[in-house]
Design a protein around this motif. Structure first.
Motif, short mmCIF file in Angstrom:
data_model
loop_
_atom_site.label_atom_id
_atom_site.label_comp_id
_atom_site.label_asym_id
_atom_site.label_seq_id
_atom_site.Cartn_x
_atom_site.Cartn_y
_atom_site.Cartn_z
N TYR A 90 3.17 0.98 15.81
CA TYR A 90 4.37 0.53 15.12
C TYR A 90 4.35 -0.99 15.06
CZ TYR A 90 6.13 5.26 15.98
OH TYR A 90 6.29 6.62 16.02
N ASN A 91 4.33 -1.53 13.86
CA ASN A 91 4.26 -2.97 13.65
C ASN A 91 5.63 -3.47 13.21
OD1 ASN A 91 3.70 -5.60 13.00
ND2 ASN A 91 2.09 -5.15 11.52
N LEU A 92 6.25 -4.31 14.02
CA LEU A 92 7.60 -4.80 13.74
C LEU A 92 7.59 -6.08 12.91
CD1 LEU A 92 7.85 -2.90 16.26
CD2 LEU A 92 9.83 -4.26 16.92
N GLN A 93 6.42 -6.54 12.50
CA GLN A 93 6.32 -7.81 11.79
C GLN A 93 5.85 -7.63 10.35
OE1 GLN A 93 4.26 -9.71 15.47
NE2 GLN A 93 5.07 -11.40 14.24
N ARG A 94 6.00 -8.72 9.59
CA ARG A 94 5.69 -8.65 8.16
C ARG A 94 4.60 -9.66 7.80
NH1 ARG A 94 10.92 -9.19 8.90
NH2 ARG A 94 11.14 -11.16 7.75
N ALA A 107 -5.52 4.29 14.50
CA ALA A 107 -4.47 5.24 14.87
C ALA A 107 -4.21 6.21 13.72
CB ALA A 107 -3.19 4.49 15.22
N ALA A 108 -3.88 7.44 14.06
CA ALA A 108 -3.58 8.43 13.04
C ALA A 108 -2.30 8.07 12.28
CB ALA A 108 -3.44 9.81 13.68
N GLU A 109 -1.33 7.47 12.99
CA GLU A 109 -0.08 7.04 12.35
C GLU A 109 0.03 5.52 12.47
OE1 GLU A 109 3.53 9.25 13.21
OE2 GLU A 109 2.32 10.82 14.16
N SER A 119 0.49 -3.45 4.08
CA SER A 119 1.21 -2.18 4.25
C SER A 119 0.61 -1.06 3.41
CB SER A 119 2.69 -2.36 3.92
OG SER A 119 2.86 -2.70 2.56
N TRP A 120 -0.20 -1.41 2.41
CA TRP A 120 -0.87 -0.37 1.61
C TRP A 120 -1.77 0.51 2.46
CZ3 TRP A 120 -6.10 -0.74 1.96
CH2 TRP A 120 -6.64 -1.99 2.32
N ALA A 121 -2.19 -0.02 3.62
CA ALA A 121 -3.07 0.75 4.50
C ALA A 121 -2.31 1.46 5.63
CB ALA A 121 -4.14 -0.17 5.09
N PHE A 122 -0.98 1.37 5.61
CA PHE A 122 -0.19 2.08 6.61
C PHE A 122 0.02 3.52 6.16
CE2 PHE A 122 2.30 -2.08 7.75
CZ PHE A 122 1.11 -2.66 8.17
N THR A 123 0.25 4.40 7.11
CA THR A 123 0.55 5.79 6.75
C THR A 123 2.02 5.97 6.41
OG1 THR A 123 0.87 6.37 9.08
CG2 THR A 123 -1.33 6.70 8.16
N ARG A 124 2.86 5.04 6.88
CA ARG A 124 4.28 5.07 6.50
C ARG A 124 4.78 3.65 6.35
NH1 ARG A 124 9.41 5.78 9.03
NH2 ARG A 124 8.48 6.20 11.07
N ARG A 125 5.41 3.38 5.22
CA ARG A 125 5.96 2.05 4.93
C ARG A 125 7.48 2.16 4.91
NH1 ARG A 125 3.04 0.48 -0.58
NH2 ARG A 125 4.31 -1.39 -0.27
#
Length: 347
Positions: A90-94, A107-109, A119-125
């Motif tokens: 979980y990344n709290l920064q931008r 990580a899977a998530e 963020s295009w490479a995150f599993t949830r934005r």
């Protein structure tokens, strides 16, 4: 939140400033409530690791030194993160740097805010924005749960027995009487209530109060200048002598803590210390207000066309008058103290 099918550890990333790390501890509380068996690690910038020392819900603290070997350190962290095998990050920064760690963590998530460039490479934005009544803690908690339910989970810090002992020793300056704490400084000039305004408050405080001036080593000179200018008895400059956790423990015992829109406000929130937060150029709408059970905000009583002048503070007032700070009246601060006194009597 459903329990995970395995105990793969979680990583929380918050490498910003002290206050940001404090607010991030709300996620530690929430994760402990929902899945207490899952190990949680936290990544912070060097200098902030003391906040999480002895934290009961943190398995390990990872440290990124942003001053010495910043980018080589980032690469080493990425290798360490990938080798650990986190199930969720979980990344709290931008910012792109932490986005890199998240995107390529393995990580899977991989969860973060949509304003992060990677963020295009995150599993949830998760959408990031401002809204009336929306606190930064609620924005962060949305990373865990798309629609958090129930009361807001507060940030929390855990001073050790040693921290409590140091705070008790500092409180002995009051000789058993009531005391207030003032944290007069901020990294940003336009977030900082001016010295002459603090002097007015010190001179107006009832004589039976002892005053503790708090801050880090960089704040010692300013606190000393404030002490000398106020010429009020029983004012003690403790800046640079207490750890963050010991400062928090001391604040918890105060009748009231006068703070800026800055890290000490969040310290108070994390130990439920009574708080009077002075907002100068910034506004509570941004979502960084105090969260203590007794928390009051003091700001300019009238609207000002140029306020807020930005999301963060500035090195000087862009228009030169700094009326958002100089227009605040000492009586506003004393009214909060009177309310806090009444609360202390009723407790």
């Amino acid at each position: 939140m459903p329990q995970p099918t395995d105990a793969a550890p979680i990583l929380l990333i918050q490498t910003a400033f002290i206050g940001d790390v404090i607010l991030a501890t709300a996620l530690l509380e929430r994760l402990h409530q929902t899945e207490p068996a899952t190990p949680v690690d936290v990544l912070v910038r060097r200098g902030n690791e003391g906040l999480l020392q002895g934290h009961p819900h943190v398995r390990r603290v990872l440290i990124w030194d942003k001053k010495a070997g910043k980018y080589s350190g980032l690469w080493r962290l990425l290798q360490e993160i990938r080798a650990t095998g986190y199930g969720r990050v979980y990344n709290l920064q931008r910012f792109a740097s932490t986005g890199l760690l998240t995107a390529f963590s393995g990580a899977a998530e991989r969860v973060g805010f949509d304003k992060n460039p990677l963020s295009w490479a995150f599993t949830r934005r998760v959408p990031h924005g401002f809204a009336p009544g929306l606190h930064e803690v609620a924005r962060n908690l949305a990373l865990l749960e798309p629609q958090p339910e129930g009361p807001l989970t507060r940030p929390r810090l855990y001073p050790s027995a040693a921290d409590e002992a140091v705070a008790e020793q500092a409180a002995s300056h009051a000789a058993g009487g009531p005391y207030v704490c003032i944290a007069p400084t901020s990294v940003w000039f336009t977030k900082q209530f001016p010295r002459e305004q603090w002097v007015k408050l010190l001179r107006a405080l009832p004589a039976h109060y002892t005053v503790m001036l708090l801050g880090g080593p960089p704040d010692t000179a300013e606190c000393e200048a404030l002490l000398q200018e106020a010429q009020r008895p029983r004012v003690f400059n403790l800046s640079g002598t207490l750890s963050l956790l010991a400062s928090a423990a001391l604040m918890r015992g105060a009748v009231l803590n006068f703070v800026n829109d800055s890290a000490p406000m969040h310290l108070a929130s994390a130990v439920d210390a009574p708080t009077c937060a002075v907002f100068c150029s910034t506004v509570p709408y941004f979502g960084f207000g105090p969260l203590s059970s007794f928390a009051r905000i003091v700001e300019l009583p009238e609207e000002l066309a140029c306020r807020p002048c930005g999301l963060h503070g500035y090195r000087k007032c862009p228009l030169g008058h700094f009326h958002c700070a100089h227009g605040i009246r000492t009586s506003q601060l004393l009214a909060v103290l009177a309310e806090a006194e009444q609360r202390a009597v009723l407790k």
